[in-house]
Design an enzyme around this catalytic site. Structure first.
Site, mmCIF file in Angstrom:
data_model
loop_
_atom_site.group_PDB
_atom_site.id
_atom_site.type_symbol
_atom_site.label_atom_id
_atom_site.label_comp_id
_atom_site.label_asym_id
_atom_site.label_seq_id
_atom_site.Cartn_x
_atom_site.Cartn_y
_atom_site.Cartn_z
ATOM 1 N N GLU A 129 -50.646 -9.784 -66.912
ATOM 2 C CA GLU A 129 -49.386 -10.468 -66.623
ATOM 3 C C GLU A 129 -48.398 -9.870 -67.622
ATOM 4 O O GLU A 129 -48.454 -10.178 -68.815
ATOM 5 C CB GLU A 129 -49.500 -11.974 -66.831
ATOM 6 N N ASP B 184 -53.364 -13.400 -69.252
ATOM 7 C CA ASP B 184 -52.158 -14.214 -69.310
ATOM 8 C C ASP B 184 -51.260 -13.746 -70.459
ATOM 9 O O ASP B 184 -51.736 -13.502 -71.571
ATOM 10 C CB ASP B 184 -52.568 -15.679 -69.511
#
Length: 656
Positions: A318, A282
């Site tokens: 990401e 993330d």
């Protein structure tokens, strides 16, 4: 002994202006805890300062937080993996399925109620059979590390459903366990992984190493702040405050040895002890910031590349955070794959009729060589997706023009403003049959484009059967029917289409190449590996690529030489295909290219009629094929007469 509860009290200076927030009145969670019992009970005692005081976070609280903080658990580390063997599926054969542990099974009528929403629910034969039937190869679980429900959400009757608020980087979250035994979540998680592996499915974890649940200078003291605030977090020049590249109040300091060691120890633990197969990071650029700018050769990536264990599993970034220069699509090092946000935006725009150019569509469809080829990466560096947990579902993408996040309690101000969506005349659900026909076709178009593109396809759980969040594009706090999969009202026809589409891709290596297209004639064959055509059947010229509102094209994919070999060293070949895309509202007639590309063709797929099947009808070079508005037609080259039989005659049907 296993089951023992414990916590830490750390003594040291309480000097926030110099970055130190030690307060021995606060019981702290062990950062290396492998299980955590229970969840936080919000109380002012969890804050190192006196809540509501004039001095704010500079004051010193003597309230004991022990009654309100969950305790770490000593776990039994023995476990019989019974010869567990990771599936070790290569990227080019991977089909990733993003899912939430709780939301996936919470409403499934065929799973025992007592294990719905748990790791045990994911390991149930009903779940495993469904995933195998669909054809996915990896389940990418949204955060399972122990996380914290934010106080302001709890006070509003909401929760941090997505879980991007980690407090325990080694501990599987206790809320997803059916087991009531202290530390039982560890064994239950391992049981789930083992069951997935037996089914041939990899387990990828969405991990949040960029920040913790302790927030900014006004946040609680739960673990890291009270252990070594000045080392764990990136602080500003005024050390009272935190650098925030994550939008959560703090950013972990991936430049310092003790923090890097925590990350690496955590990753190794999930690989060695929990047997997971990879990670999706993330807000990965936050881990790559040396001072303030993003550096793809930062210490974090150097250590991962040097680690003989971590470097061998799937590593997916990401590639954006909220800081300056944080959009880093295409800039991660070799061996990393990335969520390709440019693919998502381009394909959405193409099918909804927005300003788009065929040149970009061609780049995205062929694996985004403009982003990855120059860095010695392969097409599998691109994880292609149309939707993800963050944003509209596939159904909502063709049903709503605007977000509808009122249930989040933020006056509909939260969530992405620009969604690349289109409602086709009515906002939300409608009984208008014509609009529903268009919406259904567009879902098939988006899925077909996704699974026939080069790269690694990723879909969100429920998109295969039309799951809706009622227009909510930021359901991070909705632990209810808005987020849970609705199995009762699943669109079975869409599921069948998606299933056939996935299996079509898996049977044909031409759709999942390991090497880039060259666009030049293949030696000994004389045809390009890929060629681009106008509807008239003539090859595109340079000016065609940069025309706005260009909505129609055809693509020839040559299967005769994929420039790859199989495990036995044999050259991989496949059928050749011709794809016709029509994003116009009305039908178009397509001419087939000259016979050097193929004299006979057989229809395999037509999104206008929801059909994936070998058609008994042959098409010849001189034929004109009608492609309905907003649809895709896929033809397969007929190599010999054994692939065709007149209608009514019997033969052994050759698999697609």
């Amino acid at each position: 002994m296993p089951g023992q509860l414990y916590g830490y009290r750390i003594h040291g200076p309480f000097d926030p202006e110099n970055g130190h927030r030690y307060n021995a009145h606060k019981l702290l969670i062990d950062p290396y805890a492998k299980a955590i019992a229970g969840v936080i009970g919000w109380h002012d005692a969890l804050f190192a300062y006196v809540m509501g005081s004039e001095m704010q976070d500079l004051s010193f609280s003597e309230l004991d937080s022990a009654p309100f903080i969950p305790k770490a658990v000593v776990v039994d580390e023995t476990y019989d993996w019974k010869g567990d063997v990771p599936p070790d599926i290569p990227y080019h054969e991977s089909i990733i399925y993003e899912a939430h542990v709780k939301g996936f099974t919470m409403q499934h009528p065929d799973i025992p109620e007592e294990i719905r929403g748990t790791y045990a629910g994911l390991a149930h034969p009903v779940t495993l059979n469904y995933l195998k039937e669909l054809g996915v190869t990896a389940i990418e679980l949204m955060p399972v590390h122990q996380f914290v429900n934010d106080r302001h959400l709890v006070e509003k009757g909401l929760s941090n459903y997505w879980g991007y608020n980690t407090i325990g980087f080694f501990a599987p979250d206790v809320r997803y366990a059916a087991s009531t035994e202290r530390g039982g979540q560890v064994k239950e998680f391992k049981d789930m992984v083992k069951a997935m592996h037996v089914a041939g499915i990899e387990v990828i974890l969405d991990v949040v190493y960029n920040h913790t649940a302790e927030g900014n200078h006004m946040g609680p003291t739960l673990s890291f702040k009270g252990i070594d605030n000045a080392s764990y977090y990136r602080l500003t020049g005024d050390k009272r405050y935190y650098m925030d590249y994550t939008g959560t109040g703090n950013t972990l300091n991936a430049n310092l040895p003790n923090v890097l060691r925590l990350f690496m120890d955590s990753l190794r633990y999930w690989i060695t002890d929990m047997h997971v197969d990879g990670f999706r990071f993330d807000l990965a650029p936050a881990l790559a910031r040396e001072l303030h700018s993003v550096n793809k050769l930062s210490a974090f990536f150097d250590i991962i590349h040097q680690d003989p264990l971590i470097s061998q599993v799937k590593l997916i970034a990401e590639p954006w955070d909220i800081g300056e220069g944080g959009y880093q699509v295409g800039n991660f090092p070799p061996e990393w794959a990335e969520w390709n946000g440019k693919y998502r935006d381009c394909i959405r725009d193409y099918w909804r009729g927005a300003h788009s150019m065929l040149g970009e569509f061609a780049q995205r469809f062929t694996g985004s060589p403009d982003l990855y080829q120059d860095d010695l990466r392969s097409p599998t560096a691109s994880v292609n997706f149309i939707t993800a947990h963050d944003g509209f579902t596939l159904h909502d993408l063709v049903t709503y023009n605007e977000k509808h996040n009122e249930a989040n309690g933020e006056d509909n101000k939260d969530g992405e403003q620009h969604n690349g969506s289109y409602n086709y005349g009515v906002e939300g659900e409608t009984e208008d049959a014509e609009i529903n026909v268009i919406r259904s076709r567009q879902k098939r178009n988006l899925l077909t484009t996704l699974f026939l593109s080069q790269g690694v396809p990723m879909m969100v759980a429920g998109d295969e059967f039309g799951r809706t969040q009622r227009g909510n594009n930021n359901a991070y706090c909705q632990d209810n029917e808005i987020s849970w999969l609705d199995w009762i009202n699943a669109d079975r026809e869409l599921f069948n289409f998606t299933q056939q589409l996935i299996h079509l891709r898996k049977r044909h290596p031409v759709f999942c190449r390991r090497r880039w297209f060259q666009g030049v004639p293949i030696k000994g064959i004389g045809l390009e590996d890929v060629a681009w055509f106008l509807p008239e059947g003539v090859e595109m010229e340079e000016h065609n690529w940069n025309e706005d509102y260009a909505k129609s094209l055809a693509i020839y994919l040559n299967g005769d030489d994929l420039r790859s070999t199989d495990q036995k060293g044999q050259k991989i070949t496949d059928d050749s295909f011709y794809l016709m895309f029509n994003a116009h509202d009305n039908y178009l007639d397509y001419n087939l290219p000259n016979e050097r590309y193929g004299k006979e063709w057989m229809k395999v797929l037509d999104t206008a009629i929801q059909d994936i099947n070998e058609s008994p009808t042959r098409h010849f070079t001189s034929d004109t094929i009608r492609v309905e508005g907003r649809s895709i037609v896929l033809l397969k080259h007929v190599r010999n007469t054994n692939e065709y039989v007149q209608p009514g005659k019997k033969r052994n049907r050759r698999k697609l």
